[in-house]
Write a protein that holds these residues in place. Sequence first.
Motif, short mmCIF file in Angstrom:
data_model
loop_
_atom_site.label_atom_id
_atom_site.label_comp_id
_atom_site.label_asym_id
_atom_site.label_seq_id
_atom_site.Cartn_x
_atom_site.Cartn_y
_atom_site.Cartn_z
N GLY A 234 -30.14 43.16 -51.18
CA GLY A 234 -29.46 42.40 -52.22
C GLY A 234 -30.39 42.03 -53.36
O GLY A 234 -30.04 42.20 -54.54
N LEU A 235 -31.58 41.52 -53.03
CA LEU A 235 -32.52 41.16 -54.09
C LEU A 235 -33.07 42.41 -54.78
O LEU A 235 -33.32 42.39 -55.99
N LEU A 236 -33.26 43.49 -54.03
CA LEU A 236 -33.68 44.74 -54.64
C LEU A 236 -32.66 45.19 -55.68
O LEU A 236 -33.01 45.62 -56.78
N ALA A 237 -31.37 45.07 -55.34
CA ALA A 237 -30.30 45.51 -56.24
C ALA A 237 -30.35 44.77 -57.57
O ALA A 237 -30.30 45.38 -58.64
N VAL A 238 -30.47 43.45 -57.50
CA VAL A 238 -30.46 42.65 -58.73
C VAL A 238 -31.75 42.85 -59.51
O VAL A 238 -31.74 42.96 -60.75
N ALA A 239 -32.88 42.90 -58.79
CA ALA A 239 -34.18 43.01 -59.46
C ALA A 239 -34.32 44.31 -60.24
O ALA A 239 -35.01 44.35 -61.27
N MET A 240 -33.68 45.39 -59.77
CA MET A 240 -33.80 46.67 -60.47
C MET A 240 -33.30 46.58 -61.91
O MET A 240 -33.81 47.26 -62.80
N LEU A 241 -32.30 45.73 -62.14
CA LEU A 241 -31.75 45.60 -63.48
C LEU A 241 -32.75 44.95 -64.45
O LEU A 241 -32.66 45.14 -65.66
N VAL A 242 -33.70 44.20 -63.88
CA VAL A 242 -34.72 43.53 -64.71
C VAL A 242 -35.99 44.36 -64.78
O VAL A 242 -36.60 44.49 -65.84
N VAL A 243 -36.37 44.95 -63.64
CA VAL A 243 -37.63 45.69 -63.58
C VAL A 243 -37.60 46.94 -64.45
O VAL A 243 -38.60 47.30 -65.09
N SER A 244 -36.45 47.61 -64.49
CA SER A 244 -36.36 48.83 -65.29
C SER A 244 -36.68 48.57 -66.76
O SER A 244 -37.52 49.27 -67.35
N PRO A 245 -36.09 47.55 -67.41
CA PRO A 245 -36.49 47.27 -68.79
C PRO A 245 -37.94 46.80 -68.91
O PRO A 245 -38.61 47.11 -69.90
N LEU A 246 -38.45 46.06 -67.91
CA LEU A 246 -39.83 45.58 -67.98
C LEU A 246 -40.82 46.73 -68.02
O LEU A 246 -41.89 46.62 -68.65
N MET B 191 -21.64 52.83 -49.62
CA MET B 191 -22.88 52.35 -49.03
C MET B 191 -22.63 51.16 -48.10
O MET B 191 -23.24 51.04 -47.04
N GLY B 192 -21.68 50.29 -48.50
CA GLY B 192 -21.35 49.16 -47.65
C GLY B 192 -20.85 49.60 -46.28
O GLY B 192 -21.28 49.08 -45.25
N GLY B 193 -19.94 50.57 -46.27
CA GLY B 193 -19.43 51.06 -44.99
C GLY B 193 -20.47 51.79 -44.18
O GLY B 193 -20.59 51.61 -42.96
N GLN C 87 -29.40 52.72 -67.90
CA GLN C 87 -28.68 51.51 -67.53
C GLN C 87 -27.46 51.82 -66.68
O GLN C 87 -27.12 51.08 -65.75
N ALA C 88 -26.78 52.92 -66.99
CA ALA C 88 -25.61 53.31 -66.19
C ALA C 88 -26.03 53.62 -64.75
O ALA C 88 -25.38 53.19 -63.79
N SER C 89 -27.15 54.36 -64.59
CA SER C 89 -27.63 54.71 -63.25
C SER C 89 -28.10 53.48 -62.50
O SER C 89 -27.86 53.35 -61.29
N SER C 90 -28.81 52.57 -63.19
CA SER C 90 -29.31 51.37 -62.50
C SER C 90 -28.16 50.46 -62.09
O SER C 90 -28.24 49.78 -61.06
N THR C 91 -27.06 50.44 -62.88
CA THR C 91 -25.89 49.66 -62.47
C THR C 91 -25.26 50.25 -61.23
O THR C 91 -24.84 49.53 -60.31
N TYR D 47 -26.69 49.01 -53.59
CA TYR D 47 -27.43 48.14 -52.68
C TYR D 47 -26.72 46.82 -52.42
O TYR D 47 -26.88 46.22 -51.35
N LEU D 48 -25.93 46.35 -53.38
CA LEU D 48 -25.13 45.16 -53.12
C LEU D 48 -24.09 45.43 -52.04
O LEU D 48 -23.79 44.56 -51.21
#
Length: 397
Positions: free
Chosen positions: A61-73, A230-232, A340-344, A350-351
């Motif tokens: 879960g944290l990996l999923a959200v963090a990717m949206l920030v790390v990619s621009p960084l 992925m959830g299933g 951005q589309a791929s990271s979403t 991962y969520l």
Amino acid sequence: MESGGIEIGTPAFRRSALALAAAGFSTFAVLYAVQPLLPVFAEVFGVTPAASSLSLSLATGLLAVAMLVVSPLSEVWGRKPVMLASLLASALLTLVAACMPTWSSFLAVRALAGLAMSGVPAVAMAYLAEEMHGRAIGLAMGLLVSGNSLGGMTGRLLSGVLTDHYGWRVALAVLGLLALAAALAFWRFLPASSRFLARPLPWRAVPGTFLGHWRDAGLPWLYAEAFLLMGGFVTLYNYVGFRLLAPPYSLSQSAVAAIFVVYLAGTASSTLVGHAAGLLGRRRVLWLAIAVGLAGIALTAAESLGLIVAGIVVATIGFFGAHSVASGWVGRRALHHRAQASSTYLCLYYLGSSVAGTAGGWFFAHAGWHGVVGFVGALYLAAFLVALRLARLPEPA
């Protein structure tokens, strides 16, 4: 290296491929190493199956959200520094997790490790796109994906076998040390970026580039597929160990971990199904791959151990095939800001693992394995209906 980028067959290509395969291997080995150990955590720490799944769900879960920030960084700090920091931090946190005395402290460290791991999946593809020659990108990307898949499989298998003989703490410590060695190999072998230009990031514009994709007629449905599939899939693997360790099967931890070898079938199927999608069209192949996954899920409801394992194999083939089609479709629909589309897509992917993987524990606690089959089957049925919806959408101009 030529001005056009790193060519196949050159020393720079071999070093890059080795370094990034090691990075992917390490990241996914330490991320998924806990999955076959969920029954062990439930027993040792006295928690429920759903609570034990948090050791994986919090990290993903944290990996999923963090990717949206790390990619621009990485646009500001550089690709290699971000990936190296990710590898070192996740390796060290895995070693720390092996020493945690309580369940809450263990979960806290695993959550931090998931946060740290986000640097590699978010940035590795961008590095390859920048540094590789056009003729080399396909092979380099394939090697990266293979490293990811083999890492996930090996981490699960190794943790299960080592836990059987030496305990879960030793298992995680060994994986942490291997991850640390992979980080050092990455630092030593990956060529520094030669085509990367650091630039200040207009942070105010970032949300708009993400939100714009949600206005597309098809991308939100593909994001839904990522979450549902992925959830299933993760839910199935999270709780099958509880079933097979208990009577009448009473398998060993090593035997349960060995089931993850079927990931090799999934890796092969993703290539074959992706090729079939190129020949027959994504619209025809996506729903068919999901239907294969549904058949495999249904098979696991049988009492025969052979049919259960066969069902896991079939479900794995269906999942990897559907994921390869859906993820590739994202890049075809997104005409701008494809990163951005791929990271979403990966964020929802991962969520799904995090949310559904833990929610499945409620069904297991209240209805046993058949409850898990019903829950996962419902997720895949929804994914099947989404695939039919996508089949009716026109491609963007």
